[in-house]
Design a protein around this motif. Structure first.
Motif, mmCIF file in Angstrom:
data_model
loop_
_atom_site.group_PDB
_atom_site.id
_atom_site.type_symbol
_atom_site.label_atom_id
_atom_site.label_comp_id
_atom_site.label_asym_id
_atom_site.label_seq_id
_atom_site.Cartn_x
_atom_site.Cartn_y
_atom_site.Cartn_z
ATOM 1 N N ILE A 1 4.373 -5.785 -3.028
ATOM 2 C CA ILE A 1 3.481 -6.156 -1.924
ATOM 3 C C ILE A 1 3.018 -4.916 -1.184
ATOM 4 O O ILE A 1 1.828 -4.768 -0.848
ATOM 5 C CB ILE A 1 4.196 -7.123 -0.961
ATOM 6 C CG1 ILE A 1 4.400 -8.485 -1.628
ATOM 7 C CG2 ILE A 1 3.385 -7.290 0.328
ATOM 8 C CD1 ILE A 1 5.180 -9.469 -0.785
ATOM 9 N N ILE A 2 3.950 -3.985 -0.924
ATOM 10 C CA ILE A 2 3.593 -2.753 -0.218
ATOM 11 C C ILE A 2 2.544 -1.966 -0.997
ATOM 12 O O ILE A 2 1.536 -1.506 -0.444
ATOM 13 C CB ILE A 2 4.850 -1.892 0.021
ATOM 14 C CG1 ILE A 2 5.808 -2.606 0.987
ATOM 15 C CG2 ILE A 2 4.459 -0.519 0.578
ATOM 16 C CD1 ILE A 2 7.147 -1.930 1.143
ATOM 17 N N ASN A 3 2.774 -1.819 -2.293
ATOM 18 C CA ASN A 3 1.825 -1.076 -3.137
ATOM 19 C C ASN A 3 0.480 -1.789 -3.220
ATOM 20 O O ASN A 3 -0.578 -1.150 -3.143
ATOM 21 C CB ASN A 3 2.407 -0.875 -4.531
ATOM 22 C CG ASN A 3 3.610 0.045 -4.539
ATOM 23 O OD1 ASN A 3 3.741 0.927 -3.688
ATOM 24 N ND2 ASN A 3 4.518 -0.156 -5.485
ATOM 25 N N ALA A 4 0.523 -3.102 -3.363
ATOM 26 C CA ALA A 4 -0.720 -3.868 -3.470
ATOM 27 C C ALA A 4 -1.514 -3.807 -2.166
ATOM 28 O O ALA A 4 -2.740 -3.695 -2.167
ATOM 29 C CB ALA A 4 -0.420 -5.315 -3.840
ATOM 30 N N LYS A 5 -0.820 -3.876 -1.038
ATOM 31 C CA LYS A 5 -1.499 -3.808 0.254
ATOM 32 C C LYS A 5 -2.134 -2.438 0.458
ATOM 33 O O LYS A 5 -3.255 -2.331 0.973
ATOM 34 C CB LYS A 5 -0.507 -4.106 1.375
ATOM 35 C CG LYS A 5 -1.141 -4.156 2.765
ATOM 36 C CD LYS A 5 -0.127 -4.555 3.826
ATOM 37 C CE LYS A 5 0.326 -5.988 3.627
ATOM 38 N NZ LYS A 5 1.223 -6.436 4.728
ATOM 39 N N ASN A 6 -1.437 -1.396 0.047
ATOM 40 C CA ASN A 6 -1.989 -0.046 0.163
ATOM 41 C C ASN A 6 -3.237 0.115 -0.703
ATOM 42 O O ASN A 6 -4.254 0.666 -0.255
ATOM 43 C CB ASN A 6 -0.936 0.981 -0.237
ATOM 44 C CG ASN A 6 -1.436 2.407 -0.099
ATOM 45 O OD1 ASN A 6 -1.814 2.847 0.970
ATOM 46 N ND2 ASN A 6 -1.446 3.137 -1.209
#
Length: 383
Positions: free
Chosen positions: A145-150
């Motif tokens: 999720i963190i990577n996708a949001k970034n």
């Protein structure tokens, strides 16, 4: 282009001068020698009109008109390039947004399983490793999720950068209905090329420059012909030695002339002929550029068409794969909840489904991207 047109107009120049002669000098009024201080003034105007110069100027007008039109096509091509870049960036932002949503769904499934297994672990109904395996998977999903949001934020920033407007993270991108994806492709690559070569600004610009260079060569050749021009002038002067009033003297000394002039170029250090050779080389070069531009366009269309075909097949295959993995994961979830399989088997089924979902999202937007490029080649406006 405007200057080339105004070069056809006649020239008009005026000149004036005033001074004092002292000592022995020629009286500009009587042309006799005088030995006194003489004040003098002179005024004149002249005009010249080229009647014929081998059509050099007219061909220069045609040359600059073609170059001007080519520059306009360059502007249109620049606009198209910006529109394509923005469209692709928009699709990439949508793709990243979908991947974020998918990552959040994946994490929610893991979170629900962790909650269920924590209750069962407190009751001693499961082996502790089942819970820790699912907690590890949940942590992986949160990292996703963190990577996708970034990636989503960066893609939106890039989109705003291309649009040359301040970034606003609150802006919501309009969604595209995946059900409206048109997978049909009736035209062949050669048919698409036939449409593109007649309407793309970059092809028009190259063709116009080729035509302009031809007119430039004709203009250079025109300088080998005789130059015929018409000239007219009017002059007058004043001298203090004449003893006549200023205004009357200017009227008495008024002189007019008209002339028809012919200049035949015989030898000028091969200047004109070398200009012709340079113009001929320029024409050959622009012809080669126009031909190369068309060849590269055809190659680009063939490549884009092949990529579109592959993207369509990849999307269809991944859709079938997703359907299979969804059923596999549904079955694995039921068996895992019943204790019929271990966490390794469950997580394997879940990861297969997660990868398939992400791959399908990538394939969907890759197909849309390829389709937009083909649409552009077919003359469909992206602006």
């Amino acid at each position: 282009f405007n200057q080339a047109k105004t070069n056809l107009l006649p020239t008009l120049n005026v000149d004036a001068g005033s001074g004092i002669n002292t000592g022995r000098s020629i009286d500009p009024f009587t042309n006799a020698y005088v030995n006194e201080q003489v004040k003098f003034s002179r005024y004149g105007a002249s005009s010249d009109l080229v009647l014929f110069n081998g059509l050099a100027r007219r061909n220069n007008i045609r040359q600059n008109k073609q170059l001007y039109n080519a520059a306009e096509m360059d502007v249109e091509q620049a606009k198209d390039n910006i529109a394509i870049d923005i469209t692709l960036a928009y699709l990439q932002a949508l793709s990243n947004e979908d991947q974020l949503a998918q990552a959040e769904r994946q994490a929610q499934l893991s979170f629900e399983q962790v909650n269920r297994l924590e209750k069962m672990n407190r009751e001693g109904a499961i082996s502790p490793y089942l819970l820790t395996d699912l907690k590890g998977q949940y942590a992986n999903d949160q990292l996703a999720i963190i990577n996708a949001k970034n990636n989503w934020q960066l893609s939106k920033i890039e989109l705003f950068k291309l649009m040359n407007i301040p970034y606003d993270e609150k802006v919501q991108l309009q969604r595209m209905d995946s059900a409206l994806i048109d997978m049909s492709q009736e035209q062949t690559a050669s048919q698409i090329y036939g449409q593109a070569v007649d309407q793309l600004p970059m092809i028009k610009a190259a063709t116009l420059r080729e035509s302009g260079a031809l007119y430039g060569w004709r203009s250079a050749r025109g300088r080998l012909f005789p130059l015929l021009s018409f000239g007219a002038s009017v002059n007058t002067n004043y001298s203090s030695a004449a003893g006549i009033k200023y205004a009357k003297q200017l009227d008495n000394n008024l002189f007019k002339s008209f002339s028809l002039n012919l200049s035949v170029p015989i030898f000028n250090g091969f200047f004109a002929r070398n200009r012709i050779k340079l113009a001929e080389l320029l024409h050959k070069n622009t012809t080669l550029i126009a031909s190369t531009t068309k060849t590269r366009l055809q190659q680009s269309i063939e490549e884009a068409y092949a990529q579109l075909t592959a993207a369509k097949e990849r999307y269809t295959t991944l859709q079938d794969q997703l359907d299979a993995y969804q059923e596999s994961f549904r079955s694995a979830t039921i068996r895992f909840n019943e204790g019929a399989i271990n966490s390794v088997d469950y997580l394997t089924a879940k990861n297969n489904l997660d990868r398939s979902n992400i791959n399908l999202i990538n394939a969907r937007y890759d197909y849309l991207l390829r389709k937009k490029i083909i649409d552009y080649y077919q003359g469909q406006s992206l602006r």
